[in-house]
Design an enzyme around this catalytic site. Structure first.
Site, PDB file in Angstrom:
ATOM      1  N   SER B  41       0.823  -1.469  -0.528  1.00 17.29           N
ATOM      2  CA  SER B  41      -0.076  -0.133   0.130  1.00 17.29           C
ATOM      3  C   SER B  41       1.159   0.859   0.013  1.00 17.29           C
ATOM      4  O   SER B  41       0.502   2.072  -0.105  1.00 17.29           O
ATOM      5  CB  SER B  41      -0.924  -0.057   1.529  1.00 17.29           C
ATOM      6  OG  SER B  41      -1.741  -1.314   1.350  1.00 17.29           O
ATOM      7  N   GLY B 125      -5.446   5.956  11.223  1.00 14.17           N
ATOM      8  CA  GLY B 125      -5.215   4.043  11.155  1.00 14.17           C
ATOM      9  C   GLY B 125      -6.723   3.835  10.699  1.00 14.17           C
ATOM     10  O   GLY B 125      -7.027   2.817  11.324  1.00 14.17           O
ATOM     11  N   SER B 126      -7.819   4.739  11.594  1.00 16.87           N
ATOM     12  CA  SER B 126      -8.953   4.451  11.517  1.00 16.87           C
ATOM     13  C   SER B 126      -9.534   5.129  10.432  1.00 16.87           C
ATOM     14  O   SER B 126      -9.369   6.799  10.122  1.00 16.87           O
ATOM     15  CB  SER B 126      -9.839   5.079  12.687  1.00 16.87           C
ATOM     16  OG  SER B 126     -11.105   4.111  12.359  1.00 16.87           O
ATOM     17  N   LEU B 127      -9.617   4.079   9.727  1.00 14.30           N
ATOM     18  CA  LEU B 127      -9.794   4.645   7.985  1.00 14.30           C
ATOM     19  C   LEU B 127     -11.170   5.386   7.645  1.00 14.30           C
ATOM     20  O   LEU B 127     -11.988   5.893   8.461  1.00 14.30           O
ATOM     21  CB  LEU B 127     -10.239   4.054   6.431  1.00 14.30           C
ATOM     22  CG  LEU B 127      -8.715   2.880   6.939  1.00 14.30           C
ATOM     23  CD1 LEU B 127      -8.853   1.744   5.711  1.00 14.30           C
ATOM     24  CD2 LEU B 127      -7.594   3.849   6.212  1.00 14.30           C
ATOM     25  N   LYS B 248      -1.064  -1.578  -6.732  1.00  9.94           N
ATOM     26  CA  LYS B 248      -0.591  -2.003  -5.680  1.00  9.94           C
ATOM     27  C   LYS B 248       0.907  -2.726  -5.226  1.00  9.94           C
ATOM     28  O   LYS B 248       0.672  -3.656  -6.961  1.00  9.94           O
ATOM     29  CB  LYS B 248      -1.581  -2.538  -4.592  1.00  9.94           C
ATOM     30  CG  LYS B 248      -1.703  -3.489  -3.391  1.00  9.94           C
ATOM     31  CD  LYS B 248      -2.244  -2.975  -2.718  1.00  9.94           C
ATOM     32  CE  LYS B 248      -2.546  -3.511  -1.190  1.00  9.94           C
ATOM     33  NZ  LYS B 248      -4.291  -3.539  -0.414  1.00  9.94           N
ATOM     34  N   GLU B 366     -21.899  14.681  12.202  1.00  7.40           N
ATOM     35  CA  GLU B 366     -21.599  14.920  13.485  1.00  7.40           C
ATOM     36  C   GLU B 366     -19.419  14.023  13.008  1.00  7.40           C
ATOM     37  O   GLU B 366     -18.860  14.435  14.098  1.00  7.40           O
ATOM     38  CB  GLU B 366     -21.937  14.036  14.356  1.00  7.40           C
ATOM     39  CG  GLU B 366     -23.335  14.495  15.250  1.00  7.40           C
ATOM     40  CD  GLU B 366     -24.150  14.260  13.556  1.00  7.40           C
ATOM     41  OE1 GLU B 366     -24.219  13.167  12.849  1.00  7.40           O
ATOM     42  OE2 GLU B 366     -25.429  14.503  14.108  1.00  7.40           O
TER      43      GLU B 366
END
Lengths: 623, 623
Positions: B41, B125-127, B248, B366
């Protein structure tokens, strides 16, 4: 009235006008009587709902669970006055119930719709959720039920700002959900003023088309246009969004398209003028088209489930056991699964390979992942949704609302805690136990070994409400035999004696640390009881109480979780009211973790065996 | 190298090719050495990053906080090998640190980037989060700093499935953020196989354009195309998305575009072949273009803040006091506010009217609301974000990640608990205290009256980390004088005597119920202490301990929250290790609430005065 495929006669139009006026009048009457509510957001969509109800919705009001019934979800749940006025027009509730119980204590006609009402599938009111859930229902309709029902979602224009709307629409297009229609009620005004796009319906059209759905832009007060659009939506080969330009407060000139009237009931004098302007109180009843009787949803009796078995001592990750058990459960045709593009990590991919027809890839969109599970639950399926435990936080509002919907969904989160190691804190669930415990009526499970994980997976299938299971990344030795039972609400005492001086309580990965700590303590002459608290909620109060009694009130809780609201809180809350309450030493993750090996990180966090043993010694010495 | 506005010379191209190869080689070397990570990636985006670094990024690596520095956020945080290889190429870290510390315990080069590294703005890291936060930074750049820096977000194609990406892009377009560029690295392959759209870059183009941004579709390995696109992005009058078709694993034939290589380090033998194919190890260093020195962000010294004052006994809602106090704080130029389309309910609208230049409407989104606050925090502002407390659950993953980012954000949630009344459970925050308490390093406040709410609002401005304040819908009598101080971590004893038999502990609305209960108990000859636990985290352990001592260990906790993880858990956790631990009776919301008046609902939930008094009597009688 003629069928929906013919065009409107003058008589039809006349009737629909009256019906729409009645919906508006009733929305005003009930909210004014209640002293609160959203009449103006109801009035904008009244013409659409009138035509939908009288000519397009296929629904047997006497049998809300009839398999071929259409589904109509008010994603704009604040338009409950319209929803309930529709129920009256369908003959499902009386005028008296509508006008005199709306928003009152004890009434099923709450401020926002909930399934306390038999014709409501899911609770709405948190915007941007009803539509994604409707996509889940439509997925069940097309791929599982294979029944001709259509799924309609009525959305406000303000809620289209929620990303979840676009996750839903994208998945609707991806799965070719021709049985799905969303209606955007573009009344231009949000709660505190104009919406982002006002009446620029073309923006909505472009976005809808770019997301792969058919867009039909109409005047939402032109009955002919509404009728044609609803017909085209039902007949379309794609999912459809009807972008309806409407006027907030439509039908009462004093407030039409006026700011400052969101979420406000009309004062009685204004309500009186409004009702008069709308032609007075009516009591029209509509004969909704009933669907063909049809077969019930094809959920046959459960097949025989033979769970996987693991040998004691073998190293197997609980996430792997989940995947194996899910495959076993696949013998039950009601069991369906979905994942957020990490199925090769959660091991849901094993189910996907074995039962591709009952597996739904939601890509990296956790809100839609949970929404789909809720939609499947609406149709009576038994959904298991999986992703990394940390990423269920992305859907926390959906989970909160699913509890209000009384949905039965099973969420399985892998890669929890610092135990995941090198990937670092972004991937570590460290607040999930607290978050899930606080969900109304939830069950929270955290197995330590493969046999318990498999058993609990099977039990989850028959549990009601929101059920969460946390699984672990690493492979650890199997602790229990394959015949061992793990009732929800239970716990396992792994070590105990007559002379236990302290109890070490863990769950999941910390059970192994507690066992190691007990060994260390034994070498130092301290006898420790070890408890595997695999059922975090409900918790096994008796086993905890007994541990307190046996050890002179000395408990150590070790958890791979931040200190607040997790395992220790579960123990403390359970014993808080007891006459004698144990003293609790608490090993939890207090600092912000980093990358490292699992063992390094558990050591650094102070939750590894050495720390558990030290805490135990401290408690024992403290006497 | 020549400036970015000229086209590439042969020499430039040669250099960039070498640089890109170095980035790939280094990404492989560090991940193979670590034994985990995402080299493939990283390799897909290496050409883009090479050109960006060498010709477009304006950044003074020696002064990461230089006001005019561009911001580059790796929204695809798993491409950390590329990010860190870039740091090496910029001369910011050594080859040794890169190759020998990546993903190791104690290293700042964690599995996903965090601000433990000075050149990283936020943890990713949290997409689907880095990009929305970048929008927040760009908002600060355009509207507050008014500095020429550009904000770049490198996104994976998988993460574009997150609705938050579209919330972010929509707000970028709405606010005309010409200083914002997202790069979609469309390498076709997600974690477990092909992404939803593979290489159908046209889908991305259409969506981006429909959401109001400029889309530039390029071959992400064609250096000329990359260079032109980056120039056009910086020069554009709109926000830009560069949709880059990439491969990739690009550069190593054995795995290029192969499935099964996501998130896997190459084994040493393969790594050796790959490095050889890429021309071996290089140690090129790039002179990044330094920005003009520029003025520091225009955050002047705080002005004098005069808080609002309320008279004892007047009925004022704490949400109103929040609005008033926020206006007062507006004298400080660092204070900015944002709201999710409910500012007339949260009372943030008062700030919006007074300081329109520092108020940002995020509409009903939100996740973007919190992302914007985080972005403002990156630029050193003091953001206050508000919506209904229940709706912050929508952004729980963003809040979790903001804690890892060490962001300083203040979140104010109104309309909490059953107290909101008729609107029903969808609008009631009943799990927020548990959820926010579990956030790392958080502060959780819940004032009961207007003067305490105003004081705590002012204190929030100077607190670090994630600060949450819960406010109440209804207006209640002012309990404290305007001079009273409310230190974070403190509590107020509202009633006490030498002979207290029981302590009643509430926060927010239940403080009033505790006071009424104390009156009732007094009439029955039971003396009760009353404690306002306005600081839920950190909690005032000493006051609780003293209450336990004084009352013979009898505490009643009453909270407008589900039973798990909230106020009672805070009390229990605080005292768990004490030698003597009070016995606790707990009044909390146990059933699923409905609509009704606040009083009816508090009665039904068992948290009103009569229930508190009954619980107290039971404890006292139990002796």
């Amino acid at each position: 009235m003629a069928t929906a495929t013919t065009s409107l006669t003058t008589q039809d139009t006349e009737f629909l006008r009256g019906l729409a006026a009645q919906l508006r009048v009733d929305a005003i009457r009930c909210s004014t009587e209640a002293g609160s509510g959203h009449p103006t957001s109801s009035m904008s969509a009244a013409d659409i709902v009138a035509v939908l109800l009288a000519r397009h919705l296929e629904y047997d009001w006497g049998h809300p669970k009839a398999p071929n019934n259409d589904h109509l979800i008010y994603s704009k749940g604040h338009a409950s006055p319209l929803c309930y006025a529709m129920f009256k027009a369908a003959g499902a509730i009386t005028d008296d119930e509508l006008v005199h119980t709306y928003r009152r204590f004890g009434s099923r006609l709450q401020g926002h719709p909930t399934p306390a009402i038999p014709w409501v599938d899911v609770a709405t009111g948190s915007l941007g959720q009803g539509m994604p859930i409707a996509v889940g229902v439509a997925l069940a309709g097309k791929y599982l039920d294979k029944l001709p029902y259509h799924v309609w979602a009525l959305c406000g224009d303000s809620e289209v700002a929620e990303g979840s709307i676009w996750e839903g629409l994208d998945r609707a297009a991806h799965y070719g959900l021709s049985n799905f229609t969303a209606i955007f009620d573009v009344n231009r005004l949000g709660q505190r003023g104009e919406t982002e796009f006002g009446w620029d319906v073309d923006v909505y059209r472009r976005r809808v088309e770019a997301f792969g759905a058919q867009a039909l832009v109409i005047d939402g007060h032109d009955l002919e246009q509404v009728d044609r659009a609803l017909s085209a939506a039902r007949a379309g080969a794609q999912p459809t969004v009807i972008v309806a330009r409407t006027v907030k407060g439509k039908g009462f000139g004093e407030i039409e398209d006026h700011e400052g009237w969101h979420g406000k009931a009309l004062p009685p004098d204004m309500a009186e003028r409004a009702v008069a302007e709308l032609g007075g109180v009516r009591h029209l009843t509509v004969e909704t088209r009933k669907p063909e009787p049809g077969a019930p949803a094809k959920i046959a009796a459960p097949g025989t489930v033979t769970l996987p078995r693991y040998e004691k001592g073998d190293r197997v990750a609980t996430r792997k056991a989940y995947g194996d058990a899910l495959v076993a459960l696949g013998r039950r045709p009601d069991v369906v699964a979905m994942d957020g593009e990490v199925s090769n990590s959660t091991h849901a991919d094993e189910f996907a390979r074995q039962y591709p027809d009952r597996f739904f890839e939601m890509f990296i969109a956790e809100q839609q992942l949970v929404a789909t599970a809720v939609g499947m639950s609406v149709r009576g399926y038994t959904p298991f949704a999986s992703t990394f435990a940390a990423f269920f936080t992305r859907a926390y509002d959906f989970i909160r609302m699913a509890a209000i919907s009384r949905a039965n969904i099973r969420l399985v989160g892998s890669h929890a805690g610092v135990e995941i190691g090198q990937d670092g804190p972004s991937q570590m669930a460290l607040e999930d136990l607290a978050a899930f415990r606080a969900i109304h009526g939830s069950t929270v499970l955290y197995p330590s070994d493969a046999n318990s994980a498999a058993r609990l997976t099977a039990e989850m299938a028959d549990l009601e409400g929101i059920v969460f299971m946390r699984t672990t990344r690493g492979a650890y030795p199997v602790l229990y035999g394959p015949e061992e039972e793990f009732p929800v609400g239970g716990a396992k005492v792994l070590r105990s004696s007559e002379s236990d001086q302290v109890a070490l309580i863990g769950a999941g990965v910390t059970v192994y640390e507690c066992l190691k700590a007990a060994d260390e303590l034994a070498g130092q002459g301290v006898t420790a009881r070890v408890i595997d608290l695999y059922s975090v909620k409900p918790v096994d109060v008796e086993t905890l109480r007994e541990a307190g009694r046996a050890t002179g009130g000395r408990l150590v809780v070790a958890e791979d979780h931040y200190p607040e609201g997790g395992l220790a809180a579960a123990v403390l809350e359970a014993l808080a009211g007891d006459e004698t309450r144990p003293r609790l030493a608490h090993c939890a993750v207090r600092g912000l973790p980093t990358s490292g090996t699992p063992q390094e990180l558990m050591d650094a966090a102070g939750i590894s065996a050495a720390h558990v043993a030290a805490a135990a010694r401290q408690l024992v010495k403290g006497d």
